[in-house]
Design an enzyme around this catalytic site. Sequence first.
Site, PDB file in Angstrom:
ATOM      1  N   LYS A 285      28.574  22.225  27.659  1.00 50.98           N
ATOM      2  CA  LYS A 285      29.919  23.281  27.851  1.00 50.98           C
ATOM      3  C   LYS A 285      29.485  24.701  27.258  1.00 50.98           C
ATOM      4  CE  LYS A 285      34.656  24.194  27.062  1.00 50.98           C
ATOM      5  NZ  LYS A 285      35.696  23.881  26.408  1.00 50.98           N
ATOM      6  N   ASP A 309      40.035  24.259  29.634  1.00 45.36           N
ATOM      7  CA  ASP A 309      39.426  22.897  30.065  1.00 45.36           C
ATOM      8  C   ASP A 309      40.118  22.818  31.477  1.00 45.36           C
ATOM      9  OD1 ASP A 309      37.914  22.887  28.002  1.00 45.36           O
ATOM     10  OD2 ASP A 309      39.057  21.383  27.104  1.00 45.36           O
ATOM     11  N   ASP A 879     -10.219  14.659 -33.576  1.00 50.10           N
ATOM     12  CA  ASP A 879     -10.722  15.609 -32.631  1.00 50.10           C
ATOM     13  C   ASP A 879     -11.663  16.722 -32.722  1.00 50.10           C
ATOM     14  OD1 ASP A 879     -10.144  14.078 -29.949  1.00 50.10           O
ATOM     15  OD2 ASP A 879      -9.177  15.835 -29.325  1.00 50.10           O
ATOM     16  N   ASP A1181       3.010  14.731 -23.044  1.00 50.76           N
ATOM     17  CA  ASP A1181       4.004  13.575 -23.431  1.00 50.76           C
ATOM     18  C   ASP A1181       5.023  13.400 -22.636  1.00 50.76           C
ATOM     19  OD1 ASP A1181       4.789  15.961 -24.493  1.00 50.76           O
ATOM     20  OD2 ASP A1181       4.733  15.530 -26.394  1.00 50.76           O
TER      21      ASP A1181
END
Length: 1469
Positions: A285, A309, A879, A1181
Amino acid sequence: MGKNGGEEEALPLFETRAAKGRAAYKLFSLTVFLGICCIWVYRIKHIPSAGEAGRWAWLGMLIAELCFGFYWIITQSVRWNVTFRHPFKDRLSLRYEDKLPPVDIFVCTADAVLEPPAMVISTVLSLMSFNYPTGKLSIYLSDDGGSEFTFYALLEASQFSKYWIPFCKKFKVEPRSPAAYFARDSLPEDAAFAQERLAVKELYEKMKIRIDTAMNKGSISNEMKDQHKGFLQWNSKVTKQDHQSIVQILIDGRNPSEVDIDGHQLPTLVYLAREKRPQCPHNFKAGSMNALIRVSSEISNGSIILNLDCDMYANDSDAIREALCFFMDEELGSEVAYVQHPQCYENITKNDLYSNVGAVTSKIELAGLDGYGAALYCGTGCFHRRESLYGKKCTKDWRGEWNVVIETNKDRTVDGLEEASKILANCSYEMNSQWGNELGLVYGCPVEDIVTGLKIQCRGWRSIHYNPDRRAFLGVAPTTLDIALVQHKRWSEGLFQIFLSKYCPFLYGHGKIKLGAQMGYCVYLLWAPISFPTLYYVIVPSLCLLRGIALFPEMSSLWFLPFAYVFVARNACSLGEALNCGVTLKAWWNVQRMLVIRRTTSYAFAFVDTIARQLGFSETTFAITTKVVDEDVMKRYEKEILEFGSSSIMFIIIATLAMVNLFSAFWGVYKGVALNEESSGFKRLIPQIILCELMVMLNLPVYRALFLRNDKGRIPFSVTFKSVVIASLAATPREEGRKMGGDGYVPLFETKRAKGRIIYRLFAASMFVGIVLVWVYRASHVPASREEGRLGWLGMFAAELWFGLYWVLTQSLRWNRTNRFTFKDRLTQRHEKELPGVDIFVCTADPTIEPPMMVINTVLSVMAYDYPPEKLSVYLSDDAGSDLSFYALLEASRFSKHWLPYCKKYKVEPRSPAAYFTTVSHPGHGNHIQDFALIKKLYEDMENRILSATKLGRIPEDARLEHKGFSQWDSFSSQRDHDTILEILIGREDPEAKDVEGCKLPTLVYLAREKRPQHPHHFKAGAMNALIRVSSKISNGHIILNVDCDMYSNSSCSIRDALCFFMDEEKGHDIAFVQFPQNFDNITKNEVYSSSLRVLSEVEFHGLDGIGGPLYVGTGCFHRRDTLCGKKFIKGTRSEWKRDNEGRKTDYALQGLKDLASCAYEKNTQWGNEMGLKYGSPVEDVITGLSIQCKGWKSVYFNPARMGFLGVAPTTLGQTLVQHKRWSEGDLQILLSKYSPPFFGLGKISPGLQMGYCTYCLWSPCCLATLYYSIIPSLHLLSGISLFPQISSPWFLPYAYVIVAACAYSFVEFLWSGGTVLGWWNDQRIWLYKRISSYLLAFVDTILGLVGCSNTAFIITTKVADRDVFQRYEQEMMEFGASSPMFTILASIAMLNLFCFTWMVKKVVMNQGSRVYENMALQIVLCEVLIVINLPLYRALFLRKDEGRMPSSLTVQSVSIALFACTCFAFLY
């Protein structure tokens, strides 16, 4: 206005009136809101505990009632401001009769079968007969079916109009649709009128017969086709979906010969069938309307457009004039874009069987939207201003031109106009244009009308909802249930698509239309989602009733009152509204039935289809509602009998739900008769029985259609059978399995909800309301463009938005706090002989920053755990590869032979020698005194040896020769370049591995993994992964505990506490890790640097535990080894704790073990990705814990009464800020990586846990809003620009409440967590300092890292401090003795606030102080608070003389920067 300027000409053309009783309704709605809030509180407060029957059903009811409550709030927007419009047609005629604008009327049809041509032309004829100058009236019929039958009918209508129009105007006929007019039996009394009526009726009936005959035959006679050239457009190639443009001007209003039988000019009449091709989208439409807009602009170009309509005929011949009163009003008309009439129907039964009328919607809700100037465009019965459909924006100075004439059309032939118009209706015309976007109706949505109206309003236009006493247009409503439901499915699907699109009113309409209008749109846009809470409420209470599960409070309970009040009040209000709108009582009942049916069928399917479309599984379709039905169907409709005569899936759902409620209602009645009336179980079920009985009453027509009716409209047997079977299966009770396992099961741990949660949630709700009001104030009071302070205001708005949204995130940490309690005695009784092996990892990285003496105290504390030593293995990862650390560990291994038996003999706590000897001076009496002195002497001797070696920087030669392990340093190059060094100092099979009392010692291993400059070593994550691999070959403990080297064990029972979670037979199988809080033993009384993380440990992590588990914070965490190796949790798996490690030998192939810690081992493996800790983040972590949780595992936060671990907190401000920079930088990197919790965790962890992670991941972005709030309000004091409401303004209250409430809660929370008043103040200071320095630099570095301008670095926090620094720390004096850029930032902001405040004091003294304070009170207070909080900083800048003062260079820099900023701002503003 007219030239006379008389009093009449000054009067408005329309009047607006507010609905009566608005204040009373608002008070009523407030009481309903309070009732809804009470219901929410009841639901939250009475949630069944985990494992209790009905918990999930209860939570679903809570969600459903939350949805209903919020939706009800939205619906209040359309009732809060109801307005009514009244036009004055007589005034319009007096002023503008000669200046009335041309009007184009569009009628749309799409299927000659579903929308019969005879019905279509009745609509067209009613429009041609409007009481309006025919020379200014043009009617366009758009036939999207491209049917020659529709064209033929229109041709017949053009001829009949020559008789019909003069007849209507002569006798003022109403309505002017021939079908509607002649359907009435009443005959006029006037003889002439009656005679003409009969003549015109005969002409109409003959025309209708000709049209119906052609339709029935399926062809038009050649004789008829020869009468008009237009039929030549139809040939064998023309189909509905494939044809060229067809434009035929049947009546040319310009032609003087086009007159009716009385010689009066006829309106223009045009037939259009736009081009259609299968390969081109035609956009339903909306495409038809856009083609009409273009074609009409070529032919008549009316200033006003009415679209209807094809079934919606004109019922009032003055409808155009009434609409023009709104458009042509001199004061208000220029901003009106369209006037919307309600959708009314002529075929409604007395009690509106299918609830088609929508009386409350049209008379109240749409009138309520009109109160915001935002009436919905409903696709039919709407008058438009043509410019608004062309995408024009409404401006204040714009005035419309009403007499627009197309000068070029005067000399153009009909054929020329038709050919030009065909081009405008071609498929290719819209290609690469703005049609369907910025021009015309919007494409892509089944409800193109709604979204088009919204776009028009967002361009500044207003719209009008006009509901006249005489209905302007009447259409055809659905006459079967199936058609009604399909129609509502299409509407609700399109509306929900709008909500999910870029046109969502809350987003697209923000700042363009009023908030009430945004909410009003959402009343309809949320039709589809509201289906699910309705479905839940229709199904679940009934099923729970069958199982005896109560979901509502007892009728004797006070909590029943809000349920009863809300139910009664809402339905009473609904009934009152309906009766007030002229609806009958039975019609209201039918509305309630259809509301339930629509929500459980149409809206549910619309929701599913919309989501499927969003995911690309389906496309938008447009279903045309049929306007014709069989005669027997119509008879049943007129008798108000529901039509079910098909096997629609919607009918299966309706019937199934009806049967479920019928079964439940029967069971409830039976239960009430069978049980004693005093039974409390039955009493609790009464509300559910009432709900079921109401559903049964609503469904009475469904039961008749299922079992009693014999007509063709009954429910088919197949549907009946399916519904009964499905309902029976759903209603059959099932045996629920036991939740607790065997009869003898007793849990190893207990979980309790924190007290006061309900009170806190109410407080949080009030805070949220205050925050929203602050946002509303900011949004509604934005200074105009070029007004002073606009940019500052917008910045404040952005900052407050951020603060508010971040506050919402933080609620996830407080909403569901839980506490855990372990039962170690039960663990011992059940599992002492099968306790699993435990590997403990201690990590160190620098012997200078982390002294070896501190490291071995941590090692000794964990070696001395109250745990079988043969199942305990301790690994030290160095380390730095330092021989000093190795030497210290070697000394510790020897000392442990004395220390461990001493600890166990006297049950020593803590079991770190340094901490123990510091805290204990008098151990007791008897042998303990002697043993204490001996062990202390041994410790001090060991300490002296280690400290001497550390001070010398080398190991004594005699010590080197005592152990072979030192030989591994012979090839040592540097900390970053060395081979793997691995030494088992205490082995399980070593006969020497016993203490002085002959008991076994735990395994003790030293590891320094291989490092090479050319290989990344991944900081702590790399060390942990090397430990995981090496330990798997030596001890392979089920459980891994990792602690930082400064974090000694403070409780010897921590392992057993953790195992209570892992080894619980019912709840332990999915636990991946148990996180202990980070606590520190060097915290000063008032926590000068707020290092205790008190609130985080005592509140926030408990909240995380309640929503899925805490973060893994890198220390004090017990892991299940399998989870660190990448294993996913599979439901139903059970852990085997018995692992045969006895066969492991101590004569390991050391070289093979060393290979596990080599640089090359991880190449082309999943280590650092799917296995072990994650690489690439400073907070490895946190990201590792998130990854584990996303694999299905849970985590537990355990905060015992005796702290499990104690570490060393930073003792200088610089260390504190650097530490937080690293944390916040890593957290933000997570958020911006593929592991971002909102995305990586989606569907894997709970939304609350995702929010909890984001609370920390967003630490650093918080810097921007905090910086803004710390600087800009103070700078605006210089120019006297207020950024906050005045004290006398009501808007001051939400600011005051939010500030006071937030600070008061923070204060109480801190004290409840064990802090002091001064400690809380220090916490606020450090909170500010972190945000404007640490987090700022973290944010900048993260962004630079993303663009490749910097790399991730890992900064180790020093664990030692100079003596004078430590003395100042103990005296709680802040340490500023370094030229850090962070200190420059802090000092500059502090000085800026001091300068601004000084300037303000000067202005107050010299001018009227009270006025300044009234206007800028909050700004002044904010500046004062910032100054007070910075007092230690001012002392460090100007008063202190010690080495912890602020360096002079930094003082000069900060003062200069602050002065420069203030000067620049003063000049600019």
